[in-house]
Design a protein around this motif. Structure first.
Motif, PDB file in Angstrom:
ATOM      1  N   HIS A 197       0.808  -1.218   0.000  1.00 36.69           N
ATOM      2  CA  HIS A 197       0.000   0.000   0.000  1.00 36.69           C
ATOM      3  C   HIS A 197       0.846   1.275   0.000  1.00 36.69           C
ATOM      4  CE1 HIS A 197      -4.222  -1.450   0.553  1.00 36.69           C
ATOM      5  NE2 HIS A 197      -3.526  -2.563   0.632  1.00 36.69           N
ATOM      6  N   GLY A 198       2.162   1.131  -0.228  1.00 40.85           N
ATOM      7  CA  GLY A 198       3.042   2.292  -0.335  1.00 40.85           C
ATOM      8  C   GLY A 198       3.366   2.895   0.998  1.00 40.85           C
ATOM      9  N   PRO A 199       4.026   4.015   0.909  1.00 42.63           N
ATOM     10  CA  PRO A 199       4.341   4.832  -0.263  1.00 42.63           C
ATOM     11  C   PRO A 199       5.599   4.352  -0.992  1.00 42.63           C
ATOM     12  CG  PRO A 199       5.155   5.918   1.690  1.00 42.63           C
ATOM     13  CD  PRO A 199       4.450   4.663   2.150  1.00 42.63           C
ATOM     14  N   ALA A 200       5.970   5.094  -2.045  1.00 41.59           N
ATOM     15  CA  ALA A 200       7.198   4.798  -2.791  1.00 41.59           C
ATOM     16  C   ALA A 200       8.380   4.840  -1.824  1.00 41.59           C
ATOM     17  CB  ALA A 200       7.384   5.819  -3.910  1.00 41.59           C
ATOM     18  N   PRO A 201       9.423   4.070  -2.093  1.00 41.02           N
ATOM     19  CA  PRO A 201      10.558   3.971  -1.161  1.00 41.02           C
ATOM     20  C   PRO A 201      11.229   5.297  -0.794  1.00 41.02           C
ATOM     21  CG  PRO A 201      10.719   2.284  -2.849  1.00 41.02           C
ATOM     22  CD  PRO A 201       9.570   3.170  -3.243  1.00 41.02           C
ATOM     23  N   HIS A 202      11.234   6.267  -1.677  1.00 40.60           N
ATOM     24  CA  HIS A 202      11.913   7.534  -1.385  1.00 40.60           C
ATOM     25  C   HIS A 202      11.031   8.552  -0.646  1.00 40.60           C
ATOM     26  CE1 HIS A 202       9.903   8.245  -5.234  1.00 40.60           C
ATOM     27  NE2 HIS A 202       9.827   9.501  -4.839  1.00 40.60           N
ATOM     28  N   VAL A 203       9.766   8.219  -0.417  1.00 38.06           N
ATOM     29  CA  VAL A 203       8.849   9.109   0.303  1.00 38.06           C
ATOM     30  C   VAL A 203       9.027   8.893   1.803  1.00 38.06           C
ATOM     31  CG1 VAL A 203       6.407   9.639   0.741  1.00 38.06           C
ATOM     32  CG2 VAL A 203       7.196   9.167  -1.602  1.00 38.06           C
ATOM     33  N   ASP A 204       9.104   9.984   2.562  1.00 37.88           N
ATOM     34  CA  ASP A 204       9.205   9.872   4.015  1.00 37.88           C
ATOM     35  C   ASP A 204       7.954   9.166   4.548  1.00 37.88           C
ATOM     36  OD1 ASP A 204      11.635  11.205   4.089  1.00 37.88           O
ATOM     37  OD2 ASP A 204      10.729  13.156   4.487  1.00 37.88           O
ATOM     38  N   HIS A 205       8.182   8.184   5.427  1.00 36.46           N
ATOM     39  CA  HIS A 205       7.070   7.380   5.931  1.00 36.46           C
ATOM     40  C   HIS A 205       7.275   7.121   7.419  1.00 36.46           C
ATOM     41  CE1 HIS A 205       4.534   3.436   5.474  1.00 36.46           C
ATOM     42  NE2 HIS A 205       3.813   4.429   5.941  1.00 36.46           N
ATOM     43  N   LEU A 206       6.361   7.619   8.226  1.00 35.84           N
ATOM     44  CA  LEU A 206       6.369   7.375   9.666  1.00 35.84           C
ATOM     45  C   LEU A 206       5.272   6.374   9.979  1.00 35.84           C
ATOM     46  CD1 LEU A 206       6.673  11.071  10.955  1.00 35.84           C
ATOM     47  CD2 LEU A 206       8.512   9.389  10.602  1.00 35.84           C
ATOM     48  N   VAL A 207       5.619   5.321  10.703  1.00 33.76           N
ATOM     49  CA  VAL A 207       4.659   4.261  11.021  1.00 33.76           C
ATOM     50  C   VAL A 207       4.604   4.072  12.531  1.00 33.76           C
ATOM     51  CG1 VAL A 207       4.046   1.829  10.705  1.00 33.76           C
ATOM     52  CG2 VAL A 207       5.173   3.086   8.850  1.00 33.76           C
ATOM     53  N   ALA A 208       3.401   4.103  13.070  1.00 36.33           N
ATOM     54  CA  ALA A 208       3.171   3.796  14.487  1.00 36.33           C
ATOM     55  C   ALA A 208       1.825   3.079  14.553  1.00 36.33           C
ATOM     56  CB  ALA A 208       3.171   5.063  15.332  1.00 36.33           C
ATOM     57  N   GLU A 209       1.862   1.764  14.382  1.00 33.04           N
ATOM     58  CA  GLU A 209       0.614   1.009  14.389  1.00 33.04           C
ATOM     59  C   GLU A 209       0.013   1.002  15.788  1.00 33.04           C
ATOM     60  OE1 GLU A 209       0.074  -2.433  11.838  1.00 33.04           O
ATOM     61  OE2 GLU A 209       2.230  -2.312  11.408  1.00 33.04           O
ATOM     62  N   MET A 210      -1.299   1.178  15.831  1.00 38.40           N
ATOM     63  CA  MET A 210      -2.025   1.182  17.105  1.00 38.40           C
ATOM     64  C   MET A 210      -3.457   0.759  16.866  1.00 38.40           C
ATOM     65  SD  MET A 210      -2.082   5.310  17.775  1.00 38.40           S
ATOM     66  CE  MET A 210      -0.313   5.387  17.679  1.00 38.40           C
ATOM     67  N   PRO A 211      -4.140   0.340  17.926  1.00 37.46           N
ATOM     68  CA  PRO A 211      -5.516  -0.131  17.760  1.00 37.46           C
ATOM     69  C   PRO A 211      -6.501   1.031  17.587  1.00 37.46           C
ATOM     70  CG  PRO A 211      -4.928  -0.171  20.068  1.00 37.46           C
ATOM     71  CD  PRO A 211      -3.680   0.218  19.308  1.00 37.46           C
ATOM     72  N   ASP A 212      -7.664   0.687  17.061  1.00 36.06           N
ATOM     73  CA  ASP A 212      -8.771   1.640  16.986  1.00 36.06           C
ATOM     74  C   ASP A 212      -9.602   1.429  18.253  1.00 36.06           C
ATOM     75  OD1 ASP A 212     -10.819   3.327  16.344  1.00 36.06           O
ATOM     76  OD2 ASP A 212     -11.408   2.303  14.516  1.00 36.06           O
ATOM     77  N   GLY A 213      -8.954   1.676  19.384  1.00 32.27           N
ATOM     78  CA  GLY A 213      -9.574   1.474  20.683  1.00 32.27           C
ATOM     79  C   GLY A 213      -8.759   2.203  21.725  1.00 32.27           C
ATOM     80  N   PRO A 214      -9.000   1.940  23.006  1.00 31.43           N
ATOM     81  CA  PRO A 214      -8.239   2.632  24.049  1.00 31.43           C
ATOM     82  C   PRO A 214      -6.733   2.485  23.817  1.00 31.43           C
ATOM     83  CG  PRO A 214     -10.043   1.396  25.005  1.00 31.43           C
ATOM     84  CD  PRO A 214      -9.980   1.009  23.558  1.00 31.43           C
ATOM     85  N   LEU A 215      -6.024   3.590  24.007  1.00 32.01           N
ATOM     86  CA  LEU A 215      -4.586   3.616  23.764  1.00 32.01           C
ATOM     87  C   LEU A 215      -3.814   3.693  25.068  1.00 32.01           C
ATOM     88  CD1 LEU A 215      -4.503   6.165  20.782  1.00 32.01           C
ATOM     89  CD2 LEU A 215      -4.614   3.663  20.691  1.00 32.01           C
ATOM     90  N   SER A 216      -2.616   3.167  25.038  1.00 30.99           N
ATOM     91  CA  SER A 216      -1.719   3.272  26.186  1.00 30.99           C
ATOM     92  C   SER A 216      -1.103   4.665  26.209  1.00 30.99           C
ATOM     93  CB  SER A 216      -0.605   2.225  26.070  1.00 30.99           C
ATOM     94  OG  SER A 216       0.249   2.552  24.975  1.00 30.99           O
ATOM     95  N   ALA A 217      -0.468   5.008  27.315  1.00 37.05           N
ATOM     96  CA  ALA A 217       0.224   6.292  27.408  1.00 37.05           C
ATOM     97  C   ALA A 217       1.295   6.401  26.327  1.00 37.05           C
ATOM     98  CB  ALA A 217       0.835   6.470  28.797  1.00 37.05           C
ATOM     99  N   GLU A 218       2.003   5.304  26.081  1.00 37.16           N
ATOM    100  CA  GLU A 218       3.040   5.292  25.037  1.00 37.16           C
ATOM    101  C   GLU A 218       2.438   5.559  23.655  1.00 37.16           C
ATOM    102  OE1 GLU A 218       6.154   2.128  23.041  1.00 37.16           O
ATOM    103  OE2 GLU A 218       5.574   1.844  25.130  1.00 37.16           O
ATOM    104  N   GLN A 219       1.290   4.971  23.374  1.00 35.82           N
ATOM    105  CA  GLN A 219       0.633   5.203  22.088  1.00 35.82           C
ATOM    106  C   GLN A 219       0.133   6.639  21.968  1.00 35.82           C
ATOM    107  OE1 GLN A 219      -2.030   1.897  22.640  1.00 35.82           O
ATOM    108  NE2 GLN A 219      -0.958   0.641  21.115  1.00 35.82           N
ATOM    109  N   LEU A 220      -0.377   7.189  23.061  1.00 36.02           N
ATOM    110  CA  LEU A 220      -0.805   8.590  23.043  1.00 36.02           C
ATOM    111  C   LEU A 220       0.381   9.526  22.804  1.00 36.02           C
ATOM    112  CD1 LEU A 220      -3.390   8.472  25.952  1.00 36.02           C
ATOM    113  CD2 LEU A 220      -3.897   8.919  23.530  1.00 36.02           C
ATOM    114  N   ARG A 221       1.522   9.193  23.396  1.00 38.30           N
ATOM    115  CA  ARG A 221       2.729   9.988  23.131  1.00 38.30           C
ATOM    116  C   ARG A 221       3.141   9.883  21.668  1.00 38.30           C
ATOM    117  NH1 ARG A 221       4.335   7.412  27.917  1.00 38.30           N
ATOM    118  NH2 ARG A 221       3.998   8.731  29.732  1.00 38.30           N
ATOM    119  N   ALA A 222       2.971   8.702  21.081  1.00 41.69           N
ATOM    120  CA  ALA A 222       3.266   8.522  19.654  1.00 41.69           C
ATOM    121  C   ALA A 222       2.351   9.404  18.805  1.00 41.69           C
ATOM    122  CB  ALA A 222       3.123   7.053  19.261  1.00 41.69           C
ATOM    123  N   VAL A 223       1.081   9.498  19.183  1.00 39.75           N
ATOM    124  CA  VAL A 223       0.152  10.389  18.484  1.00 39.75           C
ATOM    125  C   VAL A 223       0.665  11.828  18.557  1.00 39.75           C
ATOM    126  CG1 VAL A 223      -2.181  11.398  18.553  1.00 39.75           C
ATOM    127  CG2 VAL A 223      -1.876   8.911  18.747  1.00 39.75           C
TER     128      VAL A 223
END
Length: 169
Positions: free
Chosen positions: A59-85
């Motif tokens: 699903h991309g993006p192209a290899p040269h495009v900047d890509h930040l990934v932080a997978e998380m659930p569509d539900g209650p988040l941990s403090a660490e996940q909220l900090r990632a947001v």
């Protein structure tokens, strides 16, 4: 392929992504075409930065495009996940200030992406209610239908992090 296993009454997105404010796009990995068929939303080189809260191979993006990934659930988040947001929203805000185009995406482009986009809009000076309304108007009335995420936004992520840190593991 199903877009919303838990929310079968939630209409699928009608486009792969939508522009919320100039340069800031919100979307997902799937969308529903005019014939009602589910389609893959594959990003290539359309954006300078892609922020993914859900990732799927191919699903991309192209290899040269900047890509930040932080997978998380569509539900209650941990403090660490909220900090990632918070981190992703700050990176998105900085990219926009540098006149870069940004796509923030999750599975359908409603909740997780909406959380980051709303927090980005807060950093740009928009009030919570105005940011949520704008996202729903520009992406879909179903955007941010996760009540927990709306609570995080209206409470403030700093407070939500503190409260989440207090919860027993």
């Amino acid at each position: 392929m199903r877009t919303r296993q838990r929310d079968r009454d939630v209409e699928g997105p009608r486009s792969p992504w939508d522009e919320v404010v100039p340069g800031l796009w919100m979307g997902g990995h799937v969308w529903t075409d005019p014939a009602g068929e589910l389609r893959a939303a594959v990003v290539n080189e359309e954006f300078d930065l892609v922020v993914s809260l859900f990732a799927r191979a191919g699903h991309g993006p192209a290899p040269h495009v900047d890509h930040l990934v932080a997978e998380m659930p569509d539900g209650p988040l941990s403090a660490e996940q909220l900090r990632a947001v918070q981190h992703l929203a700050a990176a998105t805000h900085e990219a926009l200030r540098a006149h870069r185009t940004v796509l923030v995406r999750c599975h359908s482009g409603y909740n997780r992406s909406g959380l980051v986009v709303a927090q980005t809009l807060f950093l740009a000076g928009l009030a919570p209610a105005a940011a949520i309304e704008l996202i729903r108007r520009r992406r879909s009335p179903w955007a941010l239908h996760n009540a927990t995420f709306v609570d995080y936004l209206t409470t403030g992520l700093d407070v939500a992090v503190l409260l989440t840190d207090l919860e027993p593991p």
